[in-house]
Design a protein around this motif. Structure first.
Motif, PDB file in Angstrom:
ATOM      1  N   VAL A  25     104.025 -39.595  -4.626  1.00  0.00           N
ATOM      2  CA  VAL A  25     104.107 -40.809  -5.428  1.00  0.00           C
ATOM      3  C   VAL A  25     102.699 -41.337  -5.694  1.00  0.00           C
ATOM      4  O   VAL A  25     101.927 -41.553  -4.758  1.00  0.00           O
ATOM      5  CB  VAL A  25     104.939 -41.890  -4.710  1.00  0.00           C
ATOM      6  N   VAL A  26     102.382 -41.545  -6.972  1.00  0.00           N
ATOM      7  CA  VAL A  26     101.083 -42.075  -7.374  1.00  0.00           C
ATOM      8  C   VAL A  26     101.300 -43.445  -7.996  1.00  0.00           C
ATOM      9  O   VAL A  26     102.198 -43.631  -8.832  1.00  0.00           O
ATOM     10  CB  VAL A  26     100.397 -41.138  -8.388  1.00  0.00           C
ATOM     11  N   MET A  27     100.516 -44.413  -7.578  1.00  0.00           N
ATOM     12  CA  MET A  27     100.505 -45.706  -8.259  1.00  0.00           C
ATOM     13  C   MET A  27      99.610 -45.586  -9.473  1.00  0.00           C
ATOM     14  O   MET A  27      98.414 -45.336  -9.367  1.00  0.00           O
ATOM     15  CB  MET A  27      99.995 -46.808  -7.333  1.00  0.00           C
ATOM     16  N   ALA A  28     100.200 -45.737 -10.661  1.00  0.00           N
ATOM     17  CA  ALA A  28      99.464 -45.564 -11.907  1.00  0.00           C
ATOM     18  C   ALA A  28      98.483 -46.710 -12.127  1.00  0.00           C
ATOM     19  O   ALA A  28      98.688 -47.826 -11.627  1.00  0.00           O
ATOM     20  CB  ALA A  28     100.437 -45.491 -13.078  1.00  0.00           C
ATOM     21  N   PRO A  29      97.419 -46.472 -12.877  1.00  0.00           N
ATOM     22  CA  PRO A  29      96.480 -47.550 -13.187  1.00  0.00           C
ATOM     23  C   PRO A  29      97.130 -48.594 -14.086  1.00  0.00           C
ATOM     24  O   PRO A  29      97.813 -48.263 -15.056  1.00  0.00           O
ATOM     25  CB  PRO A  29      95.342 -46.822 -13.916  1.00  0.00           C
ATOM     26  N   MET A  30      96.926 -49.855 -13.757  1.00  0.00           N
ATOM     27  CA  MET A  30      97.474 -50.966 -14.546  1.00  0.00           C
ATOM     28  C   MET A  30      96.477 -52.111 -14.583  1.00  0.00           C
ATOM     29  O   MET A  30      96.051 -52.594 -13.539  1.00  0.00           O
ATOM     30  CB  MET A  30      98.785 -51.469 -13.919  1.00  0.00           C
ATOM     31  N   SER A  31      96.126 -52.552 -15.786  1.00  0.00           N
ATOM     32  CA  SER A  31      95.239 -53.704 -15.911  1.00  0.00           C
ATOM     33  C   SER A  31      95.957 -54.951 -15.420  1.00  0.00           C
ATOM     34  O   SER A  31      97.083 -55.225 -15.822  1.00  0.00           O
ATOM     35  CB  SER A  31      94.818 -53.907 -17.369  1.00  0.00           C
ATOM     36  N   ARG A  32      95.306 -55.717 -14.530  1.00  0.00           N
ATOM     37  CA  ARG A  32      95.888 -56.967 -14.028  1.00  0.00           C
ATOM     38  C   ARG A  32      94.937 -58.152 -14.224  1.00  0.00           C
ATOM     39  O   ARG A  32      95.277 -59.274 -13.876  1.00  0.00           O
ATOM     40  CB  ARG A  32      96.277 -56.828 -12.548  1.00  0.00           C
ATOM     41  N   ALA A  50      96.031 -52.999  -0.900  1.00  0.00           N
ATOM     42  CA  ALA A  50      96.410 -52.668   0.478  1.00  0.00           C
ATOM     43  C   ALA A  50      97.917 -52.773   0.678  1.00  0.00           C
ATOM     44  O   ALA A  50      98.506 -51.985   1.428  1.00  0.00           O
ATOM     45  CB  ALA A  50      95.682 -53.578   1.458  1.00  0.00           C
ATOM     46  N   GLN A  51      98.564 -53.721  -0.011  1.00  0.00           N
ATOM     47  CA  GLN A  51     100.021 -53.850   0.087  1.00  0.00           C
ATOM     48  C   GLN A  51     100.730 -52.582  -0.409  1.00  0.00           C
ATOM     49  O   GLN A  51     101.861 -52.300  -0.002  1.00  0.00           O
ATOM     50  CB  GLN A  51     100.504 -55.041  -0.750  1.00  0.00           C
ATOM     51  N   ARG A  52     100.086 -51.824  -1.272  1.00  0.00           N
ATOM     52  CA  ARG A  52     100.693 -50.668  -1.928  1.00  0.00           C
ATOM     53  C   ARG A  52     100.139 -49.345  -1.404  1.00  0.00           C
ATOM     54  O   ARG A  52     100.293 -48.296  -2.028  1.00  0.00           O
ATOM     55  CB  ARG A  52     100.509 -50.802  -3.444  1.00  0.00           C
ATOM     56  N   ALA A  53      99.534 -49.386  -0.214  1.00  0.00           N
ATOM     57  CA  ALA A  53      98.830 -48.224   0.333  1.00  0.00           C
ATOM     58  C   ALA A  53      99.751 -47.111   0.803  1.00  0.00           C
ATOM     59  O   ALA A  53      99.273 -46.022   1.133  1.00  0.00           O
ATOM     60  CB  ALA A  53      97.917 -48.656   1.482  1.00  0.00           C
ATOM     61  N   SER A  54     101.070 -47.341   0.819  1.00  0.00           N
ATOM     62  CA  SER A  54     101.973 -46.248   1.201  1.00  0.00           C
ATOM     63  C   SER A  54     102.143 -45.233   0.076  1.00  0.00           C
ATOM     64  O   SER A  54     102.731 -44.163   0.287  1.00  0.00           O
ATOM     65  CB  SER A  54     103.336 -46.797   1.626  1.00  0.00           C
ATOM     66  N   ALA A  55     101.649 -45.534  -1.122  1.00  0.00           N
ATOM     67  CA  ALA A  55     101.630 -44.535  -2.187  1.00  0.00           C
ATOM     68  C   ALA A  55     100.811 -43.329  -1.737  1.00  0.00           C
ATOM     69  O   ALA A  55      99.816 -43.477  -1.010  1.00  0.00           O
ATOM     70  CB  ALA A  55     101.023 -45.131  -3.458  1.00  0.00           C
ATOM     71  N   GLY A  56     101.214 -42.154  -2.170  1.00  0.00           N
ATOM     72  CA  GLY A  56     100.401 -40.978  -1.856  1.00  0.00           C
ATOM     73  C   GLY A  56      98.979 -41.138  -2.358  1.00  0.00           C
ATOM     74  O   GLY A  56      98.017 -40.774  -1.687  1.00  0.00           O
ATOM     75  N   GLY A 284      95.876 -26.241 -12.633  1.00  0.00           N
ATOM     76  CA  GLY A 284      95.643 -27.102 -11.478  1.00  0.00           C
ATOM     77  C   GLY A 284      96.752 -28.105 -11.256  1.00  0.00           C
ATOM     78  O   GLY A 284      97.859 -27.997 -11.780  1.00  0.00           O
ATOM     79  N   THR A 285      96.440 -29.125 -10.454  1.00  0.00           N
ATOM     80  CA  THR A 285      97.395 -30.175 -10.125  1.00  0.00           C
ATOM     81  C   THR A 285      97.691 -31.030 -11.354  1.00  0.00           C
ATOM     82  O   THR A 285      96.770 -31.446 -12.068  1.00  0.00           O
ATOM     83  CB  THR A 285      96.835 -31.070  -9.007  1.00  0.00           C
ATOM     84  N   LEU A 286      98.973 -31.288 -11.580  1.00  0.00           N
ATOM     85  CA  LEU A 286      99.398 -32.153 -12.672  1.00  0.00           C
ATOM     86  C   LEU A 286     100.104 -33.379 -12.120  1.00  0.00           C
ATOM     87  O   LEU A 286     101.088 -33.264 -11.383  1.00  0.00           O
ATOM     88  CB  LEU A 286     100.356 -31.426 -13.623  1.00  0.00           C
ATOM     89  N   ILE A 287      99.576 -34.566 -12.475  1.00  0.00           N
ATOM     90  CA  ILE A 287     100.288 -35.823 -12.264  1.00  0.00           C
ATOM     91  C   ILE A 287     101.001 -36.152 -13.562  1.00  0.00           C
ATOM     92  O   ILE A 287     100.393 -36.109 -14.634  1.00  0.00           O
ATOM     93  CB  ILE A 287      99.328 -36.975 -11.904  1.00  0.00           C
ATOM     94  N   MET A 288     102.291 -36.475 -13.473  1.00  0.00           N
ATOM     95  CA  MET A 288     103.050 -36.829 -14.670  1.00  0.00           C
ATOM     96  C   MET A 288     103.488 -38.270 -14.603  1.00  0.00           C
ATOM     97  O   MET A 288     104.084 -38.714 -13.618  1.00  0.00           O
ATOM     98  CB  MET A 288     104.277 -35.924 -14.795  1.00  0.00           C
ATOM     99  N   ASN A 289     103.154 -39.031 -15.640  1.00  0.00           N
ATOM    100  CA  ASN A 289     103.683 -40.382 -15.828  1.00  0.00           C
ATOM    101  C   ASN A 289     104.934 -40.207 -16.694  1.00  0.00           C
ATOM    102  O   ASN A 289     104.824 -39.941 -17.883  1.00  0.00           O
ATOM    103  CB  ASN A 289     102.635 -41.244 -16.523  1.00  0.00           C
ATOM    104  N   PRO A 290     106.145 -40.299 -16.100  1.00  0.00           N
ATOM    105  CA  PRO A 290     107.318 -39.689 -16.724  1.00  0.00           C
ATOM    106  C   PRO A 290     107.984 -40.464 -17.846  1.00  0.00           C
ATOM    107  O   PRO A 290     108.886 -39.936 -18.489  1.00  0.00           O
ATOM    108  CB  PRO A 290     108.280 -39.530 -15.538  1.00  0.00           C
ATOM    109  N   VAL A 291     107.590 -41.720 -18.091  1.00  0.00           N
ATOM    110  CA  VAL A 291     108.119 -42.457 -19.235  1.00  0.00           C
ATOM    111  C   VAL A 291     106.946 -43.048 -20.010  1.00  0.00           C
ATOM    112  O   VAL A 291     105.844 -43.186 -19.492  1.00  0.00           O
ATOM    113  CB  VAL A 291     109.100 -43.576 -18.817  1.00  0.00           C
TER     114      VAL A 291
END
Length: 363
Positions: A25-32, A50-56, A284-291
């Motif tokens: 699981v990857v947390m995608a980049p998001m402007s905040r 830090a709250q979201r650090a359980s993401a891979g 190589g490794t592919l991360i997919m943002n599926p929607v």
């Protein structure tokens, strides 16, 4: 086109470069847009990540590599010593919670405004983006950028590498170049934002040159294992158009493959057949943002499993992470995914940022 059986779980570990990710699981980049004046990271940003650090893997919001590269007000940078120092508590907090974080390096190119930076935006050609850009006084039409001279282009490619060095100095585990969504790298790939007739425009080989140069400089600066790139094949953000999408991206991935970066991160901006062909072309490794990013659907577990079956290695989630800091645990246990409040995406402050709770089990 059939979907093959999923032979790995979203919750299996994965080796990415020198990192061992505990899940896919990857947390995608998001402007905040919560940075302080001067593009500084803040204590609230440390709490948020830090709250979201359980993401891979966490990929940060877009971070500008230079002042002229800043797109929106309230975004952080990695081009001054003060910015580097401000990021260290953020990366330390993520690492203290057992996480891993890459900085997304985002040069806005023509998607900027003098009221934000004090500088005229630059781009591959003097063609304005479509739409309005945020400024300190509210949304304004995007101005016509100044077309970069041929001799200037390399310094903007090198700015990604300079920011990457600063990112590693700030404690990030690596960087992701923002090559998607109508920003500078995407503008060079585009057939309507890039009208150049020099070595950076025209042919497919020339249109991919800036992306490859930026990646090559960054790999040289911090190493291939610490360098990824995000791409949006066929995306139309900010009015960009791309001709010959399958050929353009097959050529780009072929050029990138020789650099052996940590990953390519694709967005679902093209038809499945195009994206699956790119998966097959990418060694190589592919991360997919599926929607579709910023589209009507929010990515969920079924989307992840589908793309794991289509050959993705890691799956990135955006909006679902906003209201669910424990998204990995919720998906693993089949718990409800809380809705996010879109009104707080960009308003600043802690509400709707660090105030979403983890799942509360009934006592």
């Amino acid at each position: 086109m059939g979907i093959r059986a999923v032979n790995q779980s979203l919750f299996d570990s994965y080796h990415l470069g020198d990192l061992r990710l505990p899940n896919r699981v990857v947390m995608a980049p998001m402007s905040r847009v919560r940075a302080a004046a001067g593009g500084l990271a803040t204590p609230s940003m440390a709490t948020y990540y830090a709250q979201r650090a359980s993401a891979g893997l966490i990929v940060s919001e877009g971070v500008q590599p230079s002042l002229v590269g800043q797109s929106n007000p309230g975004t952080p940078g990695l081009h001054t010593d003060e910015q580097v120092a401000s990021w260290r508590p953020v990366t330390a907090a993520v690492h203290a919670n057992g996480g891993r974080i890459f900085a997304q390096i985002m040069h806005g190119g023509r998607v900027s405004h003098p009221d934000t930076t004090g500088l005229r935006p630059v781009g591959p050609s003097a063609v304005a983006a479509v739409g309005e850009v945020f400024t300190p006084t509210g949304p304004q039409p995007v101005p016509v950028p100044r077309a970069l001279g041929t001799a200037e282009v390399p310094e903007h490619a090198e700015s990604y590498a300079s920011a990457a060095r600063r990112a590693v100095d700030a404690g990030f585990d690596g960087v992701e170049l923002h090559g998607a969504n109508g920003y500078l790298i995407s503008q060079f790939l585009s057939s309507n934002a890039n009208l150049r007739t020099d070595r950076y425009g025209g042919s497919l080989a020339n249109r991919v040159r800036f992306a490859v140069d930026a990646m090559e400089a960054t790999v040289d600066a911090v190493g291939a294992a610490r360098t990824g790139i995000r791409l949006s094949p066929g995306g139309t953000f900010w009015g960009v158009e791309e001709r010959d999408v399958p050929e353009l991206y097959a050529l780009l991935l072929g050029e990138l493959a020789r650099l052996e970066p940590a990953y390519v991160h694709l967005e679902a901006t093209a038809d499945d057949d195009v994206l699956v062909a790119l998966r097959r072309a990418w060694p190589g490794t592919l991360i997919m943002n599926p929607v579709l990013p910023m589209g009507p659907e929010r990515a969920g577990r079924p989307d992840a499993d589908r793309w794991l079956g289509l050959g993705a290695d890691l799956i990135s989630f955006g909006r679902a992470f906003i209201a669910n800091p424990d998204l990995v645990e919720r998906m693993r246990a089949g718990l409800p995914i809380a809705p996010e409040d879109a009104a707080t995406y960009f308003q600043g402050g802690d509400t709707g940022y660090v105030t979403y709770p983890s799942y509360q089990h009934a006592g």
